[in-house]
Write a protein that holds these residues in place. Structure first.
Motif, short mmCIF file in Angstrom:
data_model
loop_
_atom_site.label_atom_id
_atom_site.label_comp_id
_atom_site.label_asym_id
_atom_site.label_seq_id
_atom_site.Cartn_x
_atom_site.Cartn_y
_atom_site.Cartn_z
N VAL A 63 36.57 45.53 24.21
CA VAL A 63 36.77 44.89 25.51
C VAL A 63 36.58 43.38 25.40
CG1 VAL A 63 35.82 44.66 27.84
CG2 VAL A 63 36.18 46.93 26.86
N ALA A 64 35.50 42.97 24.69
CA ALA A 64 35.24 41.54 24.53
C ALA A 64 36.37 40.86 23.75
CB ALA A 64 33.90 41.34 23.83
N PHE A 65 36.88 41.53 22.72
CA PHE A 65 37.96 40.97 21.93
C PHE A 65 39.23 40.79 22.76
CE2 PHE A 65 41.76 41.93 19.32
CZ PHE A 65 41.79 40.77 18.57
N LEU A 66 39.59 41.80 23.55
CA LEU A 66 40.80 41.72 24.36
C LEU A 66 40.67 40.64 25.43
CD1 LEU A 66 41.54 45.53 24.77
CD2 LEU A 66 42.88 43.88 23.44
N ALA A 67 39.49 40.55 26.04
CA ALA A 67 39.30 39.58 27.11
C ALA A 67 39.17 38.15 26.58
CB ALA A 67 38.06 39.93 27.93
N SER A 68 38.80 38.00 25.31
CA SER A 68 38.60 36.65 24.75
C SER A 68 39.91 35.91 24.56
CB SER A 68 37.88 36.75 23.40
OG SER A 68 38.73 37.32 22.42
#
Length: 335
Positions: A41-46
């Motif tokens: 999730v953090a990777f996609l949102a970054s």
């Protein structure tokens, strides 16, 4: 071991450049999924690509893809924490760009597209300690050997201890540098103060009259500079105690005239020396330590002071200002 779950309902879609994440492999356990989904999730949102992130996470794009998609098996603790820390740094950067994000119901924080078209950020990831606990639970569920788990934990602990020691050493070096700078400044201030005192405190003593002698004040090594014709008639001067000195009263004497100067020797007392009259009685006054004065000859254990009317000082503690100079025995006057 009790681990608090961090539930995420869904993963946002990537709208920017870069390869998309694949669905998680079927071999990924629930314990593995618990922390892996947070990183996805953090990777996609970054908004970062594999290429952007691999350098920050100390890995390669291929290995990063396998880790995030769960296709490499169960990863080590160090690689997991490196990825977590790299993503958290990105979250912090996005928070600085937009301090007023809008949270949604599943813990993801998206910026309003109409107000800020930058990639979405998320709430802070759980602390590294949380990841260590859930990583260990995932390793057990993945049937990793106990020694494998302990080795990975020990390696992370070793590197963290080494990093902490380096930070402490750097801090000590900084403090020592600050102390050194302070000491240097204090030393410079002390040298400047001493120079000013020597320049003004010793070079301009206040003239006084004492013992019915009407005279002028001067330093014995400088009188001739201001009055080249000074002779024995110039007399002597009396000074009181100066700042930082004892309660002694000091006498200074005029520089010999040009005709007498070749026969005089410039003498430096190493201590405050008593001054005696020609008959040997103590005058109650002193020659100040390290203030040169001229002497003309030697009477036994005493030196005769120039322009003093026969006054003397002890010979035992002092030396000529110029090495090699000598003081001859006084020659009796022929009657």
């Amino acid at each position: 071991m009790t681990v608090t779950a961090f539930v995420v309902a869904e993963e946002p879609e990537r709208n920017g450049p870069g390869r998309r994440l694949k669905p998680l492999a079927e071999t990924v356990t629930m314990e593995h999924r618990e922390w892996l989904v947070l990183l996805r999730v953090a990777f996609l949102a970054s908004g970062l690509t594999y290429k952007d992130l691999c350098g920050k996470a100390f890995t390669s794009p291929t290995q990063l893809s396998r880790l995030l998609n769960g296709t490499e098996g169960y990863p080590g603790l160090e690689r997991t924490l490196d990825l977590r820390n790299a993503l958290q740094q990105t979250i912090d950067t996005l928070a600085e760009l937009d301090p007023s994000p809008v949270p949604n119901a599943v813990g993801i924080t998206l910026h309003r597209p109409t107000e800020n078209p930058r990639p979405a950020s998320i709430q802070n990831l759980p602390a590294p300690e949380w990841f260590r606990k859930v990583w260990e639970a995932g390793a057990v569920a993945a049937k990793r050997p106990e020694h494998w788990i302990n080795d990975h934990i020990a390696e992370v602990d070793r590197k963290e201890a080494l990093a902490a020691a380096r930070r402490a050493e750097a801090e000590r070096g900084r403090r020592i540098g600050d102390i050194g700078k302070s000491a240097f400044c204090i030393l410079i201030a002390a040298l400047v103060s001493a120079s000013l005192f020597l320049m003004f405190g010793l070079s301009t003593p206040e003239a006084k009259d004492q013992g019915g002698i009407n005279n002028r004040m001067c330093q014995s090594s400088q009188c001739g500079d201001t009055d080249p014709g000074a002779t024995a008639d110039s007399g002597l001067a009396v000074t009181g105690p100066e700042y930082g000195q004892t309660t002694h009263h000091y006498l200074t004497f005029a520089k010999p005239g040009k005709s007498e100067l070749p026969q005089a020797t410039l003498w430096v007392p190493f201590l405050d020396m008593q001054i005696f009259y020609a008959d040997g009685s103590f005058t109650g006054q002193y020659a100040q330590a390290y203030r040169p004065l001229y002497v003309t000859c030697r009477k036994g254990s005493r030196l005769v002071i120039a322009n003093s009317g026969g006054m003397t000082i002890p010979l035992r503690t002092g030396a000529p200002e110029r090495p090699g100079d000598t003081v001859d025995e006084c020659t009796p006057k022929r009657g």
